[in-house]
Design a protein around this motif. Structure first.
Motif, PDB file in Angstrom:
ATOM      1  N   SER A 147       0.832  -1.205   0.000  1.00 56.20           N
ATOM      2  CA  SER A 147       0.000   0.000   0.000  1.00 56.20           C
ATOM      3  C   SER A 147       0.866   1.253   0.000  1.00 56.20           C
ATOM      4  O   SER A 147       1.842   1.369   0.753  1.00 56.20           O
ATOM      5  CB  SER A 147      -0.900  -0.003   1.240  1.00 56.20           C
ATOM      6  OG  SER A 147      -1.545   1.244   1.380  1.00 56.20           O
ATOM      7  N   ALA A 278       0.774   6.904 -11.052  1.00 57.21           N
ATOM      8  CA  ALA A 278      -0.422   6.704 -10.226  1.00 57.21           C
ATOM      9  C   ALA A 278      -0.046   6.573  -8.752  1.00 57.21           C
ATOM     10  O   ALA A 278      -0.751   7.077  -7.871  1.00 57.21           O
ATOM     11  CB  ALA A 278      -1.172   5.460 -10.702  1.00 57.21           C
ATOM     12  N   GLU A 279       1.065   5.900  -8.479  1.00 59.17           N
ATOM     13  CA  GLU A 279       1.518   5.759  -7.087  1.00 59.17           C
ATOM     14  C   GLU A 279       1.895   7.115  -6.495  1.00 59.17           C
ATOM     15  O   GLU A 279       1.545   7.424  -5.347  1.00 59.17           O
ATOM     16  CB  GLU A 279       2.696   4.792  -7.014  1.00 59.17           C
ATOM     17  CG  GLU A 279       2.308   3.344  -7.256  1.00 59.17           C
ATOM     18  CD  GLU A 279       3.510   2.393  -7.255  1.00 59.17           C
ATOM     19  OE1 GLU A 279       3.293   1.177  -7.384  1.00 59.17           O
ATOM     20  OE2 GLU A 279       4.651   2.876  -7.110  1.00 59.17           O
ATOM     21  N   GLU A 281       0.738   9.989  -7.427  1.00 59.93           N
ATOM     22  CA  GLU A 281      -0.507  10.744  -7.267  1.00 59.93           C
ATOM     23  C   GLU A 281      -1.226  10.319  -5.990  1.00 59.93           C
ATOM     24  O   GLU A 281      -1.730  11.148  -5.223  1.00 59.93           O
ATOM     25  CB  GLU A 281      -1.404  10.537  -8.486  1.00 59.93           C
ATOM     26  CG  GLU A 281      -2.598  11.477  -8.539  1.00 59.93           C
ATOM     27  CD  GLU A 281      -3.318  11.398  -9.885  1.00 59.93           C
ATOM     28  OE1 GLU A 281      -3.890  12.428 -10.290  1.00 59.93           O
ATOM     29  OE2 GLU A 281      -3.293  10.320 -10.520  1.00 59.93           O
ATOM     30  N   GLN A 282      -1.230   9.005  -5.728  1.00 54.33           N
ATOM     31  CA  GLN A 282      -1.895   8.500  -4.530  1.00 54.33           C
ATOM     32  C   GLN A 282      -1.179   8.965  -3.260  1.00 54.33           C
ATOM     33  O   GLN A 282      -1.821   9.359  -2.278  1.00 54.33           O
ATOM     34  CB  GLN A 282      -1.945   6.966  -4.566  1.00 54.33           C
ATOM     35  CG  GLN A 282      -2.762   6.357  -3.430  1.00 54.33           C
ATOM     36  CD  GLN A 282      -2.825   4.840  -3.517  1.00 54.33           C
ATOM     37  OE1 GLN A 282      -2.253   4.241  -4.409  1.00 54.33           O
ATOM     38  NE2 GLN A 282      -3.507   4.221  -2.570  1.00 54.33           N
ATOM     39  N   GLU A 285      -2.114  12.515  -2.581  1.00 57.97           N
ATOM     40  CA  GLU A 285      -3.474  12.648  -2.037  1.00 57.97           C
ATOM     41  C   GLU A 285      -3.521  12.269  -0.556  1.00 57.97           C
ATOM     42  O   GLU A 285      -4.178  12.938   0.254  1.00 57.97           O
ATOM     43  CB  GLU A 285      -4.444  11.778  -2.839  1.00 57.97           C
ATOM     44  CG  GLU A 285      -4.671  12.278  -4.267  1.00 57.97           C
ATOM     45  CD  GLU A 285      -5.448  11.277  -5.109  1.00 57.97           C
ATOM     46  OE1 GLU A 285      -5.693  10.148  -4.625  1.00 57.97           O
ATOM     47  OE2 GLU A 285      -5.811  11.621  -6.255  1.00 57.97           O
TER      48      GLU A 285
END
Length: 495
Positions: A147, A278-279, A281-282, A285
Motif C-alpha cells: 500500500s 499513479a503511485e 498521485e496516490q 493525495e
C-alpha cells in the motif's frame, strides 16, 4: 647473553577511518535519538535491535549502488577445519539485517511489520573528511504491505521527526519520486532490455544535481567538456531518445497536479511508468489528507537517489538553509535522510516477493545541522561540583551531592587532590559546570554554604566593570538547608 628485546609499546591512536566520541557528543546524540524514537513509537513502530554481525551470505550484495558482495565490509571467516567456516561481517546498514530478521521470524511477527532501529554500522571504504568507517544510522521500515499508505506514512513521519528534533518548517523539504516512472521513461526512449544502455542512462541521470539539464543532455548524446577542460564521452543517444529523460528531470511544476501531468507526458504509453505516476498521485493525495502540504513534502522528479536499489517510491529529506563551506562560500546544507520502497530484499531469503519501504536518517549529519541552527549547544552544561575543603568531612560533601541528585540535579563531589582550591575550580571549568558548592570550616560552624554561579562569574570576568561586578555578585551565601532551592534557582536562571 643478549638482552631480550623490549616489547614495543602500542601506539595510542584510533585506527584509520575511525574516531572517538566524548561526553558532549554522545549526550547530544543520545538525546536526539530519544526524540526520534518518540516520534517513531508515536506512529506505532516497534524497536528492533538486531545483531551487529551477520553472515556475508545474509548481507548479500545490497550495499546501495554498489555491486560487490564481499567488499566494502569488515569480514572474517569462522575457524573450522578445512577452512569451511562461515564468513561473517559487521553490518553495513540496518536494512539488510531487517530482511534477514523478517525472513527468519515472519511467522511470529505481525504483518505488516513496522520497526525502527538505531545504531552503528561499518563500511570498509576509503575514509575522507567527515567520512568515517563507523557511523550511526536511524531507520524506520514497514515490511509486508504494498500500500502506498505505508510510503506516505514514512514521509509524514520523516517530516514530523525533523520538526521534533528542531528543524523548523521552511528549513527542510521531503522530496518524493518513483523508480517506476523512470523505468517508464527508459521504455519511452526505446532502450528495451539493453541493460548496458539503461545503466549508462541511470549513471548520467545521477549527475543531474552536478551538471544540470544541459550537462545531462550533452552526456546522453555526444559528450561534454568538464570544468577542467577534459572531454567526457557521451552515451551516444540521439536528441529524440534523450528527450524523455530531460522531460522527466524537468517535469516539476508549480503544483503537484502540474508535475503529475508532466510526468504522464514524459512516460508516453509505458504501463510501468503509468503505475509509477499513479503511485505518486496516490501518495500526494494521502499526504494532503493528513495536512502535509507542498511546504513540507513535495513530488520532485529530480530525486534520483538509489535508482539501482529501490523498486518504487524514493524520497529524501533536504535541509534548505544556507551554511558557509570551508572557503566561506554559501551553500545549502543538503540531504540528511533518504529511503524508498525495496520489494526485492526479503525475496533473497524466502523466494517470494515481500513488499517493504523505509527511511534512514544520517545521525551525524542531522546533529551537524542542529548545531548550525543553534538548536544544540556546542558544550552542554556539566554537573554541579561540590568542592572539598576538608578531607575529613567527605561524608558531609557526599550528603550534599545525594540531596542534589535526589532532587533531580546532576552533581558530583570533587575526587582529586583538594589541597589547591584553585585546581578544583579549574576542574569545574573544564567540566563546564554551572555551579560550585563550597563549605569550609567556618561555613560549617555557622550552618551556611557558599554557592558560586560559574556561568555568570565567567561572563562578569569577561566584560563587566568593577561597579557591575559589585552589583552582580556571582557567589551567594545561603543557609545549609537551602542548598537544593538555591542551586535550582541558579540553574533555572541560566536557562
Amino acid at each position: 647473553m643478549a638482552k631480550p628485546k623490549k616489547t614495543p609499546r602500542p601506539r595510542a591512536e584510533t585506527p584509520k577511518g575511525f574516531r572517538d566520541y566524548f561526553g558532549a557528543e554522545v549526550t547530544q546524540r543520545t538525546e536526539m535519538l530519544r526524540a526520534i524514537a518518540g516520534v517513531y513509537h508515536h506512529y506505532g513502530f516497534e524497536a528492533l535491535e538486531s545483531s551487529a554481525v551477520e553472515t556475508v551470505e545474509a548481507l548479500g550484495k545490497f550495499l546501495p549502488d554498489v555491486d560487490r558482495p564481499n567488499e566494502g565490509v569488515f569480514a572474517w571467516q569462522e575457524f573450522e577445519e578445512n577452512d569451511r567456516g562461515d564468513w561473517m561481517a559487521l553490518r553495513y546498514d540496518l536494512t539488510a539485517p531487517l530482511a534477514r530478521v523478517y525472513a527468519q521470524h515472519r511467522n511470529d511477527l505481525p504483518t505488516p511489520y513496522r520497526r525502527f532501529a538505531m545504531g552503528p554500522v561499518w563500511r570498509n571504504e576509503k575514509p575522507g573528511p567527515g567520512r568515517y568507517r563507523q557511523f550511526y544510522q536511524c531507520d524506520a521500515d514497514t515490511v509486508g504491505t504494498a500500500s502506498m499508505a505505508a510510503d506516505a506514512e514514512i514521509c509524514a513521519m520523516l517530516s514530523d521527526t525533523l520538526e521534533t528534533v528542531g528543524i523548523p518548517r521552511g528549513d527542510y523539504l521531503v522530496r518524493v519520486n518513483n523508480r517506476k516512472v523512470l523505468n517508464g521513461v527508459l521504455e519511452a526512449m526505446g532502450l528495451g532490455d539493453d541493460q548496458g544502455a539503461r545503466d549508462n542512462v541511470l549513471r548520467t541521470i545521477d549527475k543531474f544535481d552536478k551538471v544540470g539539464e544541459q550537462g545531462v543532455r550533452e552526456l546522453l548524446t555526444k559528450g561534454r567538456l568538464d570544468a577542467s577542460g577534459a572531454f567526457i564521452d557521451g552515451v551516444g543517444l540521439s536528441d529524440d531518445q534523450a528527450a524523455p529523460v530531460l522531460a522527466f528531470l524537468t517535469s516539476k511544476a508549480a503544483d503537484a497536479a502540474g508535475t503529475i501531468a508532466n510526468l504522464r507526458a514524459a512516460i508516453g504509453s509505458s504501463d510501468i511508468g503509468a503505475k509509477g505516476v499513479a503511485e505518486l498521485e496516490q501518495i500526494g493525495e494521502l499526504l494532503a489528507a493528513g495536512g502535509y502540504g507542498s511546504d513540507r513534502i513535495e513530488i520532485d522528479p529530480s530525486v534520483v537517489r538509489g535508482l539501482g536499489y529501490y523498486t518504487g517510491p524514493v524520497y529524501e529529506a533536504e535541509l534548505t538553509f544556507d551554511i558557509l563551506d570551508e572557503k566561506g562560500r554559501k551553500r545549502q546544507f543538503g540531504s540528511v535522510s533518504g529511503g524508498g520502497r525495496y520489494d526485492d530484499l526479503v525475496k533473497r531469503f524466502t523466494g517470494q516477493e515481500v513488499p517493504a519501504t523505509g527511511v534512514s536518517i544520517g545521525v551525524d549529519r542531522l546533529l551537524a545541522a542542529l548545531r548550525e541552527k543553534g538548536r544544540i549547544a556546542a558544550q552542554p552544561k556539566g554537573p554541579v561540583v561540590v568542592t572539598v575543603m576538608d578531607r575529613d568531612r567527605m561524608a558531609d560533601y557526599q550528603a550534599m551531592v545525594s540531596e542534589l541528585r535526589n532532587a533531580g540535579i546532576r552533581a558530583e563531589v570533587y575526587l582529586g587532590n583538594p589541597k589547591n582550591f584553585g585546581n578544583q575550580l579549574k576542574y569545574a571549568d573544564k567540566r563546564n559546570s554551572p555551579v560550585a558548592v563550597i563549605e569550609g570550616g567556618d561555613e560549617k560552624a555557622n550552618g551556611i554554604i557558599q554557592i558560586k554561579d560559574l556561568i555568570l562569574g565567567a561572563q562578569i570576568a569577561q566584560s563587566a566593570t568593577l561597579e557591575e561586578w559589585k552589583e552582580r555578585p556571582s557567589q551567594f551565601e545561603v543557609p545549609r538547608d537551602q542548598l537544593v532551592a538555591k542551586v535550582r534557582e541558579i540553574l533555572e536562571g541560566q536557562g
